[in-house]
Write a protein that holds these residues in place. Sequence first.
Motif, PDB file in Angstrom:
ATOM      1  N   ARG B  47     -18.306  48.490 -25.867  1.00  0.00           N
ATOM      2  CA  ARG B  47     -17.570  47.320 -26.040  1.00  0.00           C
ATOM      3  C   ARG B  47     -18.052  45.806 -27.482  1.00  0.00           C
ATOM      4  NH1 ARG B  47     -15.037  45.858 -21.028  1.00  0.00           N
ATOM      5  NH2 ARG B  47     -15.372  43.623 -21.078  1.00  0.00           N
ATOM      6  N   ALA B  50     -16.334  47.364 -29.629  1.00  0.00           N
ATOM      7  CA  ALA B  50     -14.746  47.111 -29.598  1.00  0.00           C
ATOM      8  C   ALA B  50     -14.585  45.533 -30.360  1.00  0.00           C
ATOM      9  CB  ALA B  50     -14.426  47.439 -27.895  1.00  0.00           C
ATOM     10  N   PRO B  72     -11.105  41.412 -31.818  1.00  0.00           N
ATOM     11  CA  PRO B  72     -11.066  43.163 -30.999  1.00  0.00           C
ATOM     12  C   PRO B  72      -9.628  43.320 -32.272  1.00  0.00           C
ATOM     13  CG  PRO B  72     -11.966  41.925 -29.125  1.00  0.00           C
ATOM     14  CD  PRO B  72     -11.104  40.542 -30.409  1.00  0.00           C
ATOM     15  N   VAL B  77      -9.883  48.985 -34.467  1.00  0.00           N
ATOM     16  CA  VAL B  77     -10.511  50.399 -33.276  1.00  0.00           C
ATOM     17  C   VAL B  77      -8.977  50.203 -32.344  1.00  0.00           C
ATOM     18  CG1 VAL B  77     -12.610  49.498 -33.054  1.00  0.00           C
ATOM     19  CG2 VAL B  77     -11.015  48.550 -31.432  1.00  0.00           C
ATOM     20  N   MET B  79      -8.570  50.984 -28.096  1.00  0.00           N
ATOM     21  CA  MET B  79      -9.701  51.729 -26.962  1.00  0.00           C
ATOM     22  C   MET B  79      -8.430  52.696 -26.031  1.00  0.00           C
ATOM     23  SD  MET B  79     -12.681  49.690 -25.533  1.00  0.00           S
ATOM     24  CE  MET B  79     -14.444  50.168 -24.043  1.00  0.00           C
ATOM     25  N   PHE B  81      -9.351  53.203 -21.492  1.00  0.00           N
ATOM     26  CA  PHE B  81     -10.138  53.024 -20.348  1.00  0.00           C
ATOM     27  C   PHE B  81     -10.453  54.144 -19.373  1.00  0.00           C
ATOM     28  CE2 PHE B  81      -8.696  48.944 -22.904  1.00  0.00           C
ATOM     29  CZ  PHE B  81     -10.131  48.187 -22.991  1.00  0.00           C
ATOM     30  N   GLN B  82     -11.323  53.777 -18.318  1.00  0.00           N
ATOM     31  CA  GLN B  82     -11.305  54.406 -17.701  1.00  0.00           C
ATOM     32  C   GLN B  82      -9.882  54.257 -16.146  1.00  0.00           C
ATOM     33  OE1 GLN B  82     -15.339  53.990 -15.285  1.00  0.00           O
ATOM     34  NE2 GLN B  82     -14.700  54.896 -13.925  1.00  0.00           N
ATOM     35  N   ALA B  85      -5.356  50.979 -17.970  1.00  0.00           N
ATOM     36  CA  ALA B  85      -5.467  49.709 -18.153  1.00  0.00           C
ATOM     37  C   ALA B  85      -3.699  49.781 -18.636  1.00  0.00           C
ATOM     38  CB  ALA B  85      -6.224  49.442 -19.075  1.00  0.00           C
ATOM     39  N   ARG B 146      -0.567  55.086 -26.443  1.00  0.00           N
ATOM     40  CA  ARG B 146      -0.879  53.440 -27.102  1.00  0.00           C
ATOM     41  C   ARG B 146      -2.337  53.295 -27.856  1.00  0.00           C
ATOM     42  NH1 ARG B 146      -1.984  49.315 -21.807  1.00  0.00           N
ATOM     43  NH2 ARG B 146      -4.112  50.382 -22.558  1.00  0.00           N
ATOM     44  N   ARG B 150      -1.525  52.977 -32.752  1.00  0.00           N
ATOM     45  CA  ARG B 150      -1.862  51.438 -33.427  1.00  0.00           C
ATOM     46  C   ARG B 150      -2.738  52.315 -34.572  1.00  0.00           C
ATOM     47  NH1 ARG B 150      -5.805  48.258 -30.888  1.00  0.00           N
ATOM     48  NH2 ARG B 150      -5.192  46.813 -32.579  1.00  0.00           N
ATOM     49  N   ASP B 158     -13.836  54.865 -22.962  1.00  0.00           N
ATOM     50  CA  ASP B 158     -15.051  54.622 -22.278  1.00  0.00           C
ATOM     51  C   ASP B 158     -14.581  55.464 -20.617  1.00  0.00           C
ATOM     52  OD1 ASP B 158     -16.371  53.702 -21.121  1.00  0.00           O
ATOM     53  OD2 ASP B 158     -15.737  51.354 -20.268  1.00  0.00           O
TER      54      ASP B 158
END
Lengths: 274, 363
Positions: B47, B50, B72, B77, B79, B81-82, B85, B146, B150, B158
């Motif tokens: 984090r 990020a 961010p 970068v 990310m 997520f677990q 999200a 997603r 980018r 994560d």
Amino acid sequence: MKGRASNPLVVNGALIGLALVALFPLFWMISVSLMQPGEAADVPPPLLPSDPTFENYLRLFGQTGMGRYFLNSLVLAVSATALSLFFNVTAGYAFAKLRFKGRDTIFRLLLAALVIPAQVAMIPLFLMLKEMGLINTYLGVLVPTMANVFGIFLVRQYALSVPTEMLEAARLDGAGEIRIFASIVLPALRPIIVTLGIFAFLASWNDFLWPLIVLIDDDMYTLPVAIAALSREHVQDAELMMAGAVVTVLPVLFLFLGLQRFYLRGLLLGSVKG
Amino acid sequence: MTAVALDSIRKSFGQTEILKGLDLEVRPGEFMVFVGPSGCGKSTLLRVIAGLEEADEGVVRIGGERVNDTAPAKRGVAMVFQSYALYPHMSVFENMAFGLKLSGRSKAETRQAVEAAAEALGVSHLLERKPRELSGGERQRVAIGRAIVREPKVFLFDEPLSNLDAALRVRMRYEFARLHERLKTTMIYVTHDQVEAMTLADRIVVLNAGRIEQVGDPMTLYHHPANLFVAGFIGSPSMNLLPGVLEAADADGARVRLETGETVRAAVDASAAAPGAAVTLGIRPEHARIGEGENRITARARFAELLGGTTVSYWEREGAEASFTLQAPGLHEPAPGEPAELGFQARDCHLFDARGAAFMRKG
């Protein structure tokens, strides 16, 4: 098994009975509003109008200026709802999800303020508004409704269930805080916004005491204040009073019924969503 | 040139120091895995990279540029997520296009990028659906999509597989490996699962209590753990760690007397330690056999786990607290209480000094 099978009948029967008891005054209010002048005073009182008429409604809007009061109430209730949603939702979200210094302390102070009864605050509030020159203005009616601790608390508790990772994903996607609030948070908070909106609208629409204190001119009265004034002038005229009551009650009843689905969902989700 | 460079990173939450001065360099195109037990600071470190957490001290560089004060979204970068999200009120397409829309890309460009990513991840048929209509695996793919659209310089993951069932986790692990092979972008992946770390990583960073214990490729960590923590953490089942005393150390290796009285030889250079020093002998469960090997210890069987292809058995030794684990191919179920001689080779032994640092192994 036999006992269990008969239970639904008993329960539903009891519920229908209680519902009838609760609905009867509403029914009679509508019925009396359609009666001829003086008919409701007969002994025994009639259940239904002998010759239904809209005369009372025509008199209400024609002679007593009820249209004006209705409009006053509507404008104030809509404004109060919009203002209260704006301030409560933004504050509730900030207390739940944004990090700033003193956040928890301020929130605890706000919660402590919940124990102060609204009536106690009325006189100091009146004096404050008087100093600000807001007595006998619509703004004077609206200012105390703009934000309230209960609304902030309700939104905060609901907003806690919005996953922080979702907001962080939006931050990584390049969204600013206002964009995140508008595009991600508001849709997630929709059920609680509807719930809070109904609360705010009902509170403003039905409020009697505060508009009575703040508003002085007749033509600025809201419906509850106007009907109270009307009842003093037309104390014998039950049919006209009931027509006024119908005009006051029905719009919010329909609003409540129309939004019931969202409203109940909001209350339930707030309590069970993990 | 490094993809990500961390210099003396410190981070505290209140009085608790989570990251205690970390230095690390991630090479361009590398698949780097942060692994460690819960609370070791691996997710916080991700984090910080990020930009979702600010480092209290130290410098974060991405692509050679200092990014401590960069938002961010501007760090290059993406990310995953677990919890995936995903935005629940948006369709899969809108979820994947959200970032591109905000960056001002044209509609045509956005559509093309989203469709290409969806095609690559096999979610083209789901573009109009809402996240609630997707399975766990599909949601995970959309979350990856997603990130892909980018075109970031660095992917950050994560614990992306933690919410999936075991079978799906294995499949997605394979897909992560393929994704890296195809994109060749730098990836940093956080997990507490050392199997994921061993199978995916070019290099692994083992973290413990806010510090880096060791950085290295999976086989280095397995064969040459730098200390007791890494030795115990990497490998499943965990390495057997037997306390003892160094009797002698010479060019051929070290002689160790175990707390249970047996003397064993280890092919390590322990000449830096004096005879009589407290040491810990390490032997992996898969390197021990019943009745084979130059070193022998006596033990009694407690129970065994039959895994089909292999058997993991647990043994107790008189005078020792910890049980001894043995993993052998095939099915072998010793009767509980059955005594046996367990053996292992000197070349398979690891030896750690009293502070937990490993002695150099020979060969």
